[in-house]
Write an enzyme that holds these catalytic residues in place. Sequence first.
Site, PDB file in Angstrom:
ATOM      1  N   GLY A  40       0.782  -1.228   0.000  1.00 17.71           N
ATOM      2  CA  GLY A  40       0.000   0.000   0.000  1.00 17.71           C
ATOM      3  C   GLY A  40       0.812   1.275   0.000  1.00 17.71           C
ATOM      4  N   SER A  41       2.063   1.206  -0.459  1.00 14.37           N
ATOM      5  CA  SER A  41       2.841   2.454  -0.476  1.00 14.37           C
ATOM      6  C   SER A  41       2.247   3.443  -1.481  1.00 14.37           C
ATOM      7  CB  SER A  41       4.321   2.184  -0.761  1.00 14.37           C
ATOM      8  OG  SER A  41       4.527   1.716  -2.059  1.00 14.37           O
ATOM      9  N   ASN A  42       1.696   2.937  -2.577  1.00 13.08           N
ATOM     10  CA  ASN A  42       1.013   3.851  -3.508  1.00 13.08           C
ATOM     11  C   ASN A  42      -0.231   4.459  -2.866  1.00 13.08           C
ATOM     12  OD1 ASN A  42       2.053   4.091  -6.447  1.00 13.08           O
ATOM     13  ND2 ASN A  42       2.405   1.940  -5.912  1.00 13.08           N
TER      14      ASN A  42
ATOM     15  N   ASN B 129      -6.202   1.578 -13.077  1.00 15.61           N
ATOM     16  CA  ASN B 129      -5.218   0.662 -12.517  1.00 15.61           C
ATOM     17  C   ASN B 129      -3.827   1.171 -12.871  1.00 15.61           C
ATOM     18  OD1 ASN B 129      -4.179  -1.789 -11.357  1.00 15.61           O
ATOM     19  ND2 ASN B 129      -3.894  -2.590 -13.424  1.00 15.61           N
TER      20      ASN B 129
ATOM     21  N   HIS C 274      -0.041  -0.400 -13.693  1.00 23.23           N
ATOM     22  CA  HIS C 274       0.687  -1.636 -13.980  1.00 23.23           C
ATOM     23  C   HIS C 274       2.178  -1.296 -14.037  1.00 23.23           C
ATOM     24  CE1 HIS C 274       1.154  -5.718 -15.390  1.00 23.23           C
ATOM     25  NE2 HIS C 274       2.069  -5.271 -16.217  1.00 23.23           N
TER      26      HIS C 274
END
Length: 185
Positions: free
Chosen positions: A12-14, A101, A103
């Site tokens: 979950g760093s993003n 999303n 990628h």
Amino acid sequence: MKRIAIFASGSGSNAENIYKHFSTSKGGQISLILSENPNSFVLERAKTMKIPFRVFSMSELQDGKVKEVLEAYAIDFIVLAGFLKRIPHYLIDNYPNRIVNIHPALLPKFGGKGMYGMNVHQAVLDAGDTETGITIHWVNNNYDEGDIIFQARCQVSPHDTVESIAEKVHALEYEHFPRVIDSLL
Ligand code: GRF
């Protein structure tokens, strides 16, 4: 102000980076974090950031429960940030052009089944490619095949490892993903 839900399966760093962006931007706010993985570190981050979070089962994703949760939080826009499961058709139909999303490679290369996490970077190394990067795209009913919104590139040298590529790709994600989401809202 648009209400954003982030789906994440892992660290979950993003998610945290996007949250930080929207704590100073007026366009949207992170209203909910969702995960199918009860042990994911993103849930610890959600607690620290004081963002509501929900863990759902795969059957709840399929049977409409997740949609109910999204509606209960009046979610306008969905961000997949390291989410490893397929989004069911009914949710895509309910959020047309409102699910993005990220990628960790330059689609259409290194996408599709099995292409997640370190597998992607390993495949880039195995192919001997001299560049990789990130792709931000709309989510449609096929894995990694929605229309591309944005790409950014970085170099791959013979000295790179899977870990060093992951680091470069994460840096690109942190730099661009929040800004691109903001521009889409
Ligand atoms: C990111 O590299 C993302 O592109 C990929 O999974 C990774 C998630 O990292 N789909 P984090 O959980 O945001 O740290």
